[in-house]
Design an enzyme around this catalytic site. Structure first.
Site, PDB file in Angstrom:
ATOM      1  CB  THR A  57      -1.241   6.604   1.758  1.00 43.82           C
ATOM      2  OG1 THR A  57      -1.568   6.961   0.430  1.00 43.82           O
ATOM      3  CG2 THR A  57      -1.321   7.814   2.655  1.00 43.82           C
ATOM      4  CG  ASP A  71      -5.934   0.862   7.859  1.00 43.19           C
ATOM      5  OD1 ASP A  71      -7.114   0.497   7.911  1.00 43.19           O
ATOM      6  OD2 ASP A  71      -5.361   1.467   8.779  1.00 43.19           O
ATOM      7  CG  ASP A  96      -1.787   1.085   1.423  1.00 44.42           C
ATOM      8  OD1 ASP A  96      -2.537   1.305   0.472  1.00 44.42           O
ATOM      9  OD2 ASP A  96      -1.790   1.737   2.476  1.00 44.42           O
ATOM     10  CG  ASP A 155      -5.981  -1.857   2.662  1.00 47.17           C
ATOM     11  OD1 ASP A 155      -6.822  -1.410   1.882  1.00 47.17           O
ATOM     12  OD2 ASP A 155      -4.929  -1.262   2.937  1.00 47.17           O
ATOM     13  CE  LYS A 207      -5.951  -0.726  -1.898  1.00 45.64           C
ATOM     14  NZ  LYS A 207      -5.405  -0.061  -0.727  1.00 45.64           N
TER      15      LYS A 207
END
Length: 671
Positions: A366, A559, A364, A563, A540
């Protein structure tokens, strides 16, 4: 952890702090074995001197009337007092129908004692009280050393437990009262003085200081904390003093959750442990079958009863699956606690051990590869009636309910501009695409480029953003009002982490909800293998599946809450930066920091842990392959034969080697 809006919630409140009873029980047992060892050691000298075979060896005859009965009496004390842990262990294992190490040792010493006692009371032959004595002596010593090693392997967990201070300075009406930490409740205010440990999780009310959180998060540098920042119970304060508003009681603290997690993971059995357990059961069966077969062979080929007995006892002692039984648990205890000290929290043992098989890491963006701290770089109005400050004011109204880094960046800018944030009505999060609400009677949307594309809304003329900028558009009453660009710096550690993965032949893929230009720029800058951009949370999962169908063993980092489906689908799910959501995360592993180096450390540590387990299993089984035939007497005609005491010594050495090997496990941790 892309532009989805995680609504603020209370941290999970399920974990309970670990009880210290098990540790104290372990210390008592160590003391017990030590005491029994010294009693047996004192009796060893007279037992040896009164044994016929030892006297013959020394060329003396110290026999006198009743000497055999004195020898019997002392050996009985050794058998009952020294052998008590093994005899009670034998009974427990028989009751549980799981014969193992204690059963074998108990069986061996009972056979040796019974046979020798029969000699004293009239049976023809040679007693081996001295062998019985030295066998019990060495087994007690071995257990004593081994238990200290086991305790050493669990010491990291003990250190975590000790991090929690027992007392706190509670502030009531500007007066400070010393109270017990476990009496603190939510919204209490505590004072933390210089050099003290923080007594509870909370938020700094006033004051500032540098905190050392290394024992909790693996972050080696002291971290500056000011009013409004979160603090973790157990972290060590520097020179400043500050007041903290307590977030929750001790049993719900981050540290308590970690301790509970480590304790659970140490108790859980992985595939490697189940393999070792199966091997230990088979070794027990082999020990009994080989022992009885050895006895029958030597006795039926014309050797004395005492020689045949001695061979059987030696075989059974050598074959004890002790080292095999400890091979994996010791490494598990060491690795789980050691990982927790470095901010790598193992929830699922299998996921951790499987980290050695990883071929692709899906990152991921960010907060993992980037700092995760978005700063507003541009506010552009596309409506002549709305100024830039008005656009960000309306956007901030919607973002105030979110914890997402983009929201944080917008709110920080509003704070810097001293703009008052208006209230919202009918707030709604559009999963992965933005937020909508009514502000001052107007319908406001703060949305991502993906939303525009999906709803076939054309990007306005005059739109400019460079490749590293993230953009959100502001729509007021169905009219495009303007856009805000935010930039997020790449973490300085990211390039090194990606490079280390390359050296380990592990592919790195960027999976992000951000636009393709930003994704391409970050991927290229870091030298990643590929990127997949503008992906919504539910997509995802599909991308992870697609990689798995190509034969990749996939680790997904993201996260822990947003996620969750993708993390659950991945072969190894790694939740990052989710300290307060440890128990809630679906991932098998939780990283306290969002540092990409931690992901690399985790994979390397997983490989190192697996290597230690295999080394221990190879040693524990290999030793038996060599020692067992020697104990059975295959080289008897060449003059090589092992006594029960030597067998016990070899078994002890093998166990200690396994314990020492486990204790050498280290986390290769780079910052």
């Amino acid at each position: 952890m892309e532009h989805q809006h995680k609504i603020k919630k209370d941290p999970c409140k399920t974990a309970q702090p670990m009880k210290m009873g098990a540790h104290n029980h372990h210390a008592t047992m160590i003391e017990d074995f030590k005491k029994r060892f010294y009693v047996v050691l004192i009796l060893t000298v007279p037992i040896m001197l009164l044994s016929t075979i030892i006297q013959r060896f020394m060329g003396v005859n110290w026999q006198f009337t009743g000497s055999s009965y004195i020898l019997f009496a002392m050996s009985t004390i050794v058998f009952i007092y020294g052998g008590w842990p093994f005899l009670t262990g034998l009974v427990s294992e028989v009751k549980a129908k799981t014969p193992g190490m204690m059963f074998l040792i108990g069986f061996a010493i009972t056979v040796a004692y019974s046979y020798s006692a029969a000699i004293v009371f009239g049976l023809k032959g040679m007693d081996f009280f001295w062998e019985l004595d030295t066998l019990i002596l060495i087994m007690l010593l071995g257990h004593w050393i081994e238990m200290r090693s086991v305790m050493g392997a669990s010491n990291e967990l003990e250190l975590l437990v000790q991090l929690m201070p027992s007392d706190a300075h509670k502030v009531i009406d500007d007066k400070v009262h010393d109270v017990k930490t476990d009496t603190l409740n939510e919204k209490d205010i505590i004072l933390v003085k210089p050099g003290e440990k923080v007594a509870a999780d909370g938020i700094i009310l006033e004051g500032e200081s540098y905190l050392n959180e290394s024992m909790l998060t693996g972050e080696s540098k002291p971290v500056k904390k000011v009013a409004g920042d979160k603090v973790i119970a157990g972290s060590i304060n520097g020179n400043g003093s500050f007041k903290v508003t307590v977030s929750h009681g001790a049993k719900d603290s981050y540290l308590s959750q970690v301790i509970k997690l480590v304790d659970d993971a140490q108790k859980s059995k992985s595939q490697t442990q189940l393999l070792a357990d199966t091997a230990a059961k088979w070794l027990t069966i082999i020990a009994l079958v080989t022992g009885i077969s050895t006895f029958l062979y030597w006795f039926l080929t014309g050797h004395t009863l005492s020689f045949a007995m001695e061979r059987m006892v030696t075989v059974i002692v050598i074959c004890c699956p002790h080292a095999l039984g400890l091979a994996v648990p010791l490494v598990v205890a060491k690795s789980t606690a050691l990982a927790a000290k470095h901010g790598l929290l193992i929830k699922n043992r299998n996921a951790f051990e499987d980290s050695r098989k990883i071929t692709t890491v899906v990152f991921d963006k960010t907060g993992t590869l980037t700092v995760g701290k978005f700063e507003v770089s541009k506010i552009v109005s596309l409506n002549k009636d709305l100024k830039e400050n008005e656009i960000i004011r309306l956007a901030s109204a919607l973002e105030q309910k979110s914890e997402h880094p983009i929201a944080t960046g917008i709110l920080q800018k509003v704070k810097d501009l001293s703009i008052k944030i208006p209230a919202t009505e009918k707030f709604n999060a559009i999963a992965g695409k933005g937020v909508e609400a009514i502000v001052e009677g107007k319908k406001i949307l703060v949305i991502s480029p993906g939303y525009l594309k999906e709803n076939k809304i054309t990007i306005p003329d005059g739109f400019t953003a460079d490749d590293t900028e993230t953009v959100v558009f502001v729509v007021v009453d169905k009219n495009m009002a303007g856009y805000i660009t935010l930039s997020d710096k790449i973490r300085p550690e990211s390039a090194g982490a990606i490079n280390t993965l390359k050296q380990e032949n592990i592919k790195s893929i960027l999976l992000t909800g951000d636009n393709s230009k930003v994704a391409a720029s970050v991927s290229k800058t870091l030298g990643m293998d590929s990127f997949i951009a503008e992906v919504l949370p539910d997509q995802k999962l599909k991308e992870i599946k697609a990689l798995q169908q190509k034969g990749e063993f996939v680790a997904m980092t993201g996260d822990g809450v947003n996620d969750a489906p993708a993390l659950a689908q991945a072969d190894v799910g790694i939740a990052v930066g989710s300290g307060s959501d440890i128990a809630a995360a679906t991932a098998g592993i939780v990283l306290v920091n969002s540092n990409p180096n931690d992901i690399v450390s985790l994979i390397l540590f997983g490989k190192a842990t697996y290597r230690k387990m295999i080394q221990n299993l190879v040693w524990a089984t290999g030793y038996n392959v060599i020692a067992l035939p020697l104990a059975a007497g295959v080289l008897y005609n060449q003059g090589i034969v092992l006594s029960p005491a030597i067998g016990a010594a070899l078994m002890t050495v093998s166990t200690v080697v396994v314990a020492i090997n486990a204790s050498l496990l280290k986390v290769k941790y780079t910052k």
